[in-house]
Design a protein around this motif. Sequence first.
Motif, PDB file in Angstrom:
ATOM      1  N   VAL A 153      36.575  37.459  35.484  1.00 19.49           N
ATOM      2  CA  VAL A 153      37.734  37.073  34.680  1.00 19.49           C
ATOM      3  C   VAL A 153      37.356  37.035  33.200  1.00 19.49           C
ATOM      4  CG1 VAL A 153      39.506  35.327  34.286  1.00 19.49           C
ATOM      5  CG2 VAL A 153      38.716  35.784  36.608  1.00 19.49           C
ATOM      6  N   GLY A 154      36.148  36.572  32.904  1.00 14.98           N
ATOM      7  CA  GLY A 154      35.678  36.619  31.524  1.00 14.98           C
ATOM      8  C   GLY A 154      35.648  38.029  30.992  1.00 14.98           C
ATOM      9  N   GLY A 155      35.184  38.981  31.812  1.00 10.89           N
ATOM     10  CA  GLY A 155      35.170  40.376  31.389  1.00 10.89           C
ATOM     11  C   GLY A 155      36.563  40.904  31.126  1.00 10.89           C
ATOM     12  N   ALA A 156      37.505  40.556  31.997  1.00 13.10           N
ATOM     13  CA  ALA A 156      38.883  41.015  31.834  1.00 13.10           C
ATOM     14  C   ALA A 156      39.515  40.432  30.573  1.00 13.10           C
ATOM     15  CB  ALA A 156      39.703  40.636  33.066  1.00 13.10           C
ATOM     16  N   VAL A 157      39.282  39.142  30.343  1.00 13.51           N
ATOM     17  CA  VAL A 157      39.819  38.505  29.140  1.00 13.51           C
ATOM     18  C   VAL A 157      39.178  39.109  27.892  1.00 13.51           C
ATOM     19  CG1 VAL A 157      39.896  36.339  27.843  1.00 13.51           C
ATOM     20  CG2 VAL A 157      40.458  36.359  30.278  1.00 13.51           C
ATOM     21  N   GLY A 158      37.854  39.293  27.927  1.00 14.78           N
ATOM     22  CA  GLY A 158      37.166  39.878  26.786  1.00 14.78           C
ATOM     23  C   GLY A 158      37.708  41.252  26.435  1.00 14.78           C
ATOM     24  N   LEU A 159      37.959  42.068  27.444  1.00 16.20           N
ATOM     25  CA  LEU A 159      38.528  43.395  27.204  1.00 16.20           C
ATOM     26  C   LEU A 159      39.918  43.308  26.592  1.00 16.20           C
ATOM     27  CD1 LEU A 159      37.448  45.279  30.438  1.00 16.20           C
ATOM     28  CD2 LEU A 159      36.956  46.029  28.109  1.00 16.20           C
ATOM     29  N   VAL A 179      33.348  43.469  34.148  1.00 16.56           N
ATOM     30  CA  VAL A 179      32.102  43.135  33.452  1.00 16.56           C
ATOM     31  C   VAL A 179      31.417  44.398  32.951  1.00 16.56           C
ATOM     32  CG1 VAL A 179      29.776  42.213  33.769  1.00 16.56           C
ATOM     33  CG2 VAL A 179      31.743  40.928  34.601  1.00 16.56           C
ATOM     34  N   GLU A 180      31.371  45.433  33.778  1.00 20.14           N
ATOM     35  CA  GLU A 180      30.742  46.692  33.368  1.00 20.14           C
ATOM     36  C   GLU A 180      31.486  47.310  32.181  1.00 20.14           C
ATOM     37  OE1 GLU A 180      27.996  48.104  34.436  1.00 20.14           O
ATOM     38  OE2 GLU A 180      27.552  46.718  36.093  1.00 20.14           O
ATOM     39  N   ARG A 181      32.804  47.331  32.260  1.00 18.36           N
ATOM     40  CA  ARG A 181      33.588  47.940  31.175  1.00 18.36           C
ATOM     41  C   ARG A 181      33.510  47.121  29.888  1.00 18.36           C
ATOM     42  NH1 ARG A 181      38.916  48.314  31.662  1.00 18.36           N
ATOM     43  NH2 ARG A 181      39.165  46.923  33.451  1.00 18.36           N
ATOM     44  N   TYR A 182      33.507  45.803  30.032  1.00 24.43           N
ATOM     45  CA  TYR A 182      33.427  44.959  28.845  1.00 24.43           C
ATOM     46  C   TYR A 182      32.066  45.108  28.162  1.00 24.43           C
ATOM     47  CZ  TYR A 182      33.596  40.869  25.809  1.00 24.43           C
ATOM     48  OH  TYR A 182      33.564  40.042  24.712  1.00 24.43           O
ATOM     49  N   SER A 196      24.210  37.686  41.152  1.00 21.53           N
ATOM     50  CA  SER A 196      22.987  38.126  41.828  1.00 21.53           C
ATOM     51  C   SER A 196      23.284  39.032  43.019  1.00 21.53           C
ATOM     52  CB  SER A 196      22.180  36.915  42.309  1.00 21.53           C
ATOM     53  OG  SER A 196      22.882  36.209  43.321  1.00 21.53           O
ATOM     54  N   ALA A 197      24.544  39.026  43.468  1.00 21.83           N
ATOM     55  CA  ALA A 197      24.915  39.819  44.628  1.00 21.83           C
ATOM     56  C   ALA A 197      25.791  41.022  44.281  1.00 21.83           C
ATOM     57  CB  ALA A 197      25.645  38.932  45.645  1.00 21.83           C
ATOM     58  N   PHE A 198      26.626  40.899  43.240  1.00 19.90           N
ATOM     59  CA  PHE A 198      27.588  41.950  42.901  1.00 19.90           C
ATOM     60  C   PHE A 198      27.690  42.115  41.389  1.00 19.90           C
ATOM     61  CE2 PHE A 198      29.184  40.146  46.883  1.00 19.90           C
ATOM     62  CZ  PHE A 198      29.437  41.271  47.644  1.00 19.90           C
ATOM     63  N   THR A 199      28.080  43.332  40.986  1.00 18.68           N
ATOM     64  CA  THR A 199      28.651  43.527  39.665  1.00 18.68           C
ATOM     65  C   THR A 199      30.132  43.783  39.851  1.00 18.68           C
ATOM     66  OG1 THR A 199      28.466  44.691  37.553  1.00 18.68           O
ATOM     67  CG2 THR A 199      28.257  46.026  39.564  1.00 18.68           C
ATOM     68  N   THR A 200      30.897  43.801  38.781  1.00 21.10           N
ATOM     69  CA  THR A 200      32.336  44.057  38.864  1.00 21.10           C
ATOM     70  C   THR A 200      32.748  45.003  37.760  1.00 21.10           C
ATOM     71  OG1 THR A 200      32.855  42.124  37.474  1.00 21.10           O
ATOM     72  CG2 THR A 200      32.849  41.789  39.875  1.00 21.10           C
ATOM     73  N   SER A 209      42.704  40.070  42.100  1.00 23.70           N
ATOM     74  CA  SER A 209      41.873  41.083  42.765  1.00 23.70           C
ATOM     75  C   SER A 209      40.507  40.494  43.133  1.00 23.70           C
ATOM     76  CB  SER A 209      41.726  42.328  41.892  1.00 23.70           C
ATOM     77  OG  SER A 209      41.198  41.993  40.613  1.00 23.70           O
ATOM     78  N   VAL A 210      39.670  40.236  42.124  1.00 23.01           N
ATOM     79  CA  VAL A 210      38.384  39.562  42.351  1.00 23.01           C
ATOM     80  C   VAL A 210      38.319  38.382  41.395  1.00 23.01           C
ATOM     81  CG1 VAL A 210      35.867  39.752  42.332  1.00 23.01           C
ATOM     82  CG2 VAL A 210      37.243  41.713  43.022  1.00 23.01           C
ATOM     83  N   ASP A 211      38.490  37.183  41.943  1.00 23.99           N
ATOM     84  CA  ASP A 211      38.471  36.015  41.073  1.00 23.99           C
ATOM     85  C   ASP A 211      37.070  35.699  40.590  1.00 23.99           C
ATOM     86  OD1 ASP A 211      37.767  35.385  43.697  1.00 23.99           O
ATOM     87  OD2 ASP A 211      38.309  33.275  43.464  1.00 23.99           O
ATOM     88  N   TRP A 212      36.075  35.810  41.467  1.00 21.12           N
ATOM     89  CA  TRP A 212      34.684  35.520  41.095  1.00 21.12           C
ATOM     90  C   TRP A 212      33.761  35.968  42.208  1.00 21.12           C
ATOM     91  CZ3 TRP A 212      31.310  31.932  43.580  1.00 21.12           C
ATOM     92  CH2 TRP A 212      30.053  31.798  42.952  1.00 21.12           C
TER      93      TRP A 212
END
Length: 439
Positions: free
Chosen positions: A309-315, A77-80, A70-74, A63-66
């Motif tokens: 991806v870090g956020g998704a893995v962390g969750l 990341v917000e949920r994690y 400074s331009a976007f949140t995802t 979906s969103v790899d990266w």
Amino acid sequence: MSASSSVFTRSHLPRPTAVSASGAWITDADGNRYLDAAGGAIASVIGHGDPSVAEAMAAQTRSVDWVHASAFTTDPVERYAEAVAGLVPMDRARVFPVSGGSEAMESALKMARAYHLARGEPDRSVIIARGSSYHGNTRGALDVSGREPLRRPYQPWLGQTVRVPAVSEYRCANPAHPVACARFHADRLDEAIEETGPERVAVFVAEPIGGATSGAAVPPDGYWEAIDEVCRRHGVLTLADEVMTGFGRTGEWFASDHFGFRPDLLIAAKGASSGYWPLGLAIASGPVHDAIEGGGGLIHGFTWSHHPVGGAVGLAVLDRIKQLRLLDRAREQGEKLLSGLRTALEENPLVGDVRGTGLLICLEIVEDRMTTTPFPRSARMTERVLDRAMEIGLLLYPSTGNVDGSNGDYLLIGPPLTILDDEVDLILDRVTRAMALPR
């Protein structure tokens, strides 16, 4: 690893090539299987090869790899960040995700500096940390660390951190030990702040429960309460290094929870992703974050920070910790392993101390059990046990030179929190065999 390899390795010694990993086991290219009692570097909490984490990682890249933070949140990341903020022992926590523990430490130190600048106290730049500590390998983090073997080659670049004594009930610096050890350490911190100038001290950095360099050392009763009082009185921030102890390793979400300690800043890594993705966290309490934002914000960032991806893995890792009740398992299996090791090694003349909390356990190897005298570094006792363990299919985590800067031999045991009963028995058997060395 072949002699013609183009890899700049971490070790000059030959190492086997890992080809598969599942649960607490790693298999090399020759078909040898190793029981990962080290959890890599005390990092694996959910074990190797969990398909749900692999799928979460793959799904996010589709979906969103990266995107640049400074331009976007995802959404991941917000949920994690929201999930982590609900677990850390801090009020209204704000989470700054990075790529590992050293980056997390660098980020948190900058937060401490930004906090004091925002409050109109620009002279507060001094960091206080303990001896026999480890807080990362980048230049700033290494300066905070008290692990002399790692610092020694880079000493000309280091030297800004003020030191207070290490905390170890096995090697306590308090002349009156075991009486009033918490007060002793709090007084040493108070003295260091006064000698430096309270108006110059920014932050006190420490592991709530020791990691590799202090060998899983647990502070004496009342330690964190006394330390926190000193720091509050002098307006000094507290920074808890939970890189090794966070996310269930000690049987609580964070080691700070054992003591009711609520730091101003906290860093984590390792268990945050269980090794599935490079992930570290620098976390500020609400009051610290609000002050920084009110002062113009944090001038800091990394290309790969706030990675989706870090956020998704962390969750996904958080979900598995909860689903598998791994905090309970860390306590239960840790008690079994600790008591089993103490019984099995009770008569071993090489073992001075067996200590730990949850599934963070240390064996301290000594030349003389009565005097706690360490072996000289030239004896290479850690390496001898480590090599013997690997020969019989057991991975341990080594740490050396931490008693006096040169000597001292520790072996840490920190398997995945998913470790099974028969695997605990196997660790006990293989550790006992590995420790049966001639002097």
